[in-house]
Design a protein around this motif. Sequence first.
Motif, PDB file in Angstrom:
ATOM      1  N   LYS A 197      -6.614 -12.428  -8.465  1.00  0.00           N
ATOM      2  CA  LYS A 197      -7.274 -10.932  -8.893  1.00  0.00           C
ATOM      3  C   LYS A 197      -8.275 -11.249  -9.709  1.00  0.00           C
ATOM      4  O   LYS A 197      -9.720 -10.934  -9.588  1.00  0.00           O
ATOM      5  CB  LYS A 197      -6.226 -10.019  -9.651  1.00  0.00           C
ATOM      6  CG  LYS A 197      -7.056  -9.065 -10.293  1.00  0.00           C
ATOM      7  CD  LYS A 197      -5.873  -8.490 -11.322  1.00  0.00           C
ATOM      8  CE  LYS A 197      -6.918  -7.812 -12.531  1.00  0.00           C
ATOM      9  NZ  LYS A 197      -6.785  -8.198 -13.841  1.00  0.00           N
ATOM     10  N   TYR A 211      -6.437  -5.473  -4.334  1.00  0.00           N
ATOM     11  CA  TYR A 211      -5.805  -3.904  -4.932  1.00  0.00           C
ATOM     12  C   TYR A 211      -5.871  -3.878  -6.555  1.00  0.00           C
ATOM     13  O   TYR A 211      -6.470  -3.348  -7.202  1.00  0.00           O
ATOM     14  CB  TYR A 211      -4.508  -3.752  -4.212  1.00  0.00           C
ATOM     15  CG  TYR A 211      -4.037  -2.702  -5.091  1.00  0.00           C
ATOM     16  CD1 TYR A 211      -4.430  -1.376  -4.762  1.00  0.00           C
ATOM     17  CD2 TYR A 211      -3.059  -2.638  -6.109  1.00  0.00           C
ATOM     18  CE1 TYR A 211      -3.968  -0.225  -5.368  1.00  0.00           C
ATOM     19  CE2 TYR A 211      -2.386  -1.520  -6.765  1.00  0.00           C
ATOM     20  CZ  TYR A 211      -2.939  -0.251  -6.437  1.00  0.00           C
ATOM     21  OH  TYR A 211      -2.244   0.836  -7.003  1.00  0.00           O
ATOM     22  N   ASN A 212      -5.321  -5.004  -7.228  1.00  0.00           N
ATOM     23  CA  ASN A 212      -5.315  -5.122  -8.657  1.00  0.00           C
ATOM     24  C   ASN A 212      -6.596  -5.228  -9.093  1.00  0.00           C
ATOM     25  O   ASN A 212      -6.971  -4.613 -10.243  1.00  0.00           O
ATOM     26  CB  ASN A 212      -4.395  -6.138  -9.138  1.00  0.00           C
ATOM     27  CG  ASN A 212      -2.969  -5.786  -8.719  1.00  0.00           C
ATOM     28  OD1 ASN A 212      -2.582  -4.764  -8.883  1.00  0.00           O
ATOM     29  ND2 ASN A 212      -2.090  -7.152  -8.553  1.00  0.00           N
ATOM     30  N   ASN A 255      -8.215  -1.729  -8.512  1.00  0.00           N
ATOM     31  CA  ASN A 255      -7.513  -0.845  -9.309  1.00  0.00           C
ATOM     32  C   ASN A 255      -7.703  -0.777 -10.868  1.00  0.00           C
ATOM     33  O   ASN A 255      -8.059  -0.089 -11.657  1.00  0.00           O
ATOM     34  CB  ASN A 255      -6.086  -1.004  -9.215  1.00  0.00           C
ATOM     35  CG  ASN A 255      -5.236   0.274  -9.589  1.00  0.00           C
ATOM     36  OD1 ASN A 255      -5.614   1.476  -9.565  1.00  0.00           O
ATOM     37  ND2 ASN A 255      -4.036   0.217 -10.145  1.00  0.00           N
ATOM     38  N   LEU A 286      -2.001   0.534   0.457  1.00  0.00           N
ATOM     39  CA  LEU A 286      -2.442   0.653  -0.797  1.00  0.00           C
ATOM     40  C   LEU A 286      -3.632   1.455  -1.458  1.00  0.00           C
ATOM     41  O   LEU A 286      -3.592   1.895  -2.484  1.00  0.00           O
ATOM     42  CB  LEU A 286      -2.636  -0.949  -1.602  1.00  0.00           C
ATOM     43  CG  LEU A 286      -1.553  -1.755  -1.384  1.00  0.00           C
ATOM     44  CD1 LEU A 286      -2.141  -3.263  -1.680  1.00  0.00           C
ATOM     45  CD2 LEU A 286      -0.434  -1.503  -2.337  1.00  0.00           C
ATOM     46  N   VAL A 338      -6.875   1.226  -0.748  1.00  0.00           N
ATOM     47  CA  VAL A 338      -8.198   0.749  -1.103  1.00  0.00           C
ATOM     48  C   VAL A 338      -9.055   1.402   0.243  1.00  0.00           C
ATOM     49  O   VAL A 338      -8.853   1.496   0.989  1.00  0.00           O
ATOM     50  CB  VAL A 338      -8.137  -0.910  -1.006  1.00  0.00           C
ATOM     51  CG1 VAL A 338      -9.570  -1.491  -1.134  1.00  0.00           C
ATOM     52  CG2 VAL A 338      -7.171  -1.621  -2.106  1.00  0.00           C
ATOM     53  N   SER A 358      -3.995  -9.435  -0.486  1.00  0.00           N
ATOM     54  CA  SER A 358      -4.051  -7.851  -0.783  1.00  0.00           C
ATOM     55  C   SER A 358      -3.668  -7.520  -2.111  1.00  0.00           C
ATOM     56  O   SER A 358      -4.251  -6.413  -2.670  1.00  0.00           O
ATOM     57  CB  SER A 358      -3.210  -7.059   0.368  1.00  0.00           C
ATOM     58  OG  SER A 358      -1.595  -7.492   0.372  1.00  0.00           O
ATOM     59  N   SER A 359      -2.484  -8.014  -2.715  1.00  0.00           N
ATOM     60  CA  SER A 359      -2.548  -7.591  -3.990  1.00  0.00           C
ATOM     61  C   SER A 359      -3.394  -7.933  -5.067  1.00  0.00           C
ATOM     62  O   SER A 359      -3.645  -7.313  -5.888  1.00  0.00           O
ATOM     63  CB  SER A 359      -1.033  -7.969  -4.349  1.00  0.00           C
ATOM     64  OG  SER A 359      -1.172  -9.550  -4.502  1.00  0.00           O
ATOM     65  N   LEU A 384      -4.168  -3.211   2.670  1.00  0.00           N
ATOM     66  CA  LEU A 384      -5.138  -2.604   1.775  1.00  0.00           C
ATOM     67  C   LEU A 384      -5.350  -1.217   2.102  1.00  0.00           C
ATOM     68  O   LEU A 384      -5.444  -0.589   1.061  1.00  0.00           O
ATOM     69  CB  LEU A 384      -6.465  -3.423   1.949  1.00  0.00           C
ATOM     70  CG  LEU A 384      -6.535  -4.948   1.329  1.00  0.00           C
ATOM     71  CD1 LEU A 384      -7.817  -5.414   1.853  1.00  0.00           C
ATOM     72  CD2 LEU A 384      -6.272  -4.908  -0.261  1.00  0.00           C
TER      73      LEU A 384
END
Length: 187
Positions: A18, A176-177, A180, A59, A61, A172-173, A56
Amino acid sequence: MDFRTDYLDIYSKNNEFKDLISSYIEPFDSEKIVFVCVGSMRAFGDSVAPRIGSRLVELGVKNIYGTEDNPVHAKNLHEIIDYINENHIDSFIVAIDACLARHKSNVGKVIVTNSPLKAGEGVGKILPEIGDVTVACMVDLLENYIGNCIERYNAFQRIDKYLVHKFVNYVSSGIYNSINSRELCIA
């Protein structure tokens, strides 16, 4: 911007990816960032990026091209590039793909670089470059793909499924993070 390449092991903490991807996309408005996930669902090893794209989308995105249902691959890459150029003017493109490592110690690593993706290069295809930043998931060793087309295809089918799922979750996390946390700071 100076040329930059970073390597991360997918077994490192998710917040490391991230933070890394944030450092590449930080100067750009979230609405201008486009993610192009290149790969095919026909070979498991090559499905990493479309799986990341699907995750994504799940989530929430935005601006994702290349999912399990609608992959971006060699046959439609030109068309997708044209579409993005027409519909996402002044966009910042993050291209995601599976790749083959030259050294065994790099299998299981994510490479992030501020240069375009050269999709298909590892298997001898000549395709247009895409992206301002490339995220490459090193799914296997290049030397396993020496031989004819059938041997290479079979090798891509034998890629460790756990490794593919780990890449999907890790990348992906992290994206996303990153997105976000930017939106939370703006709100």
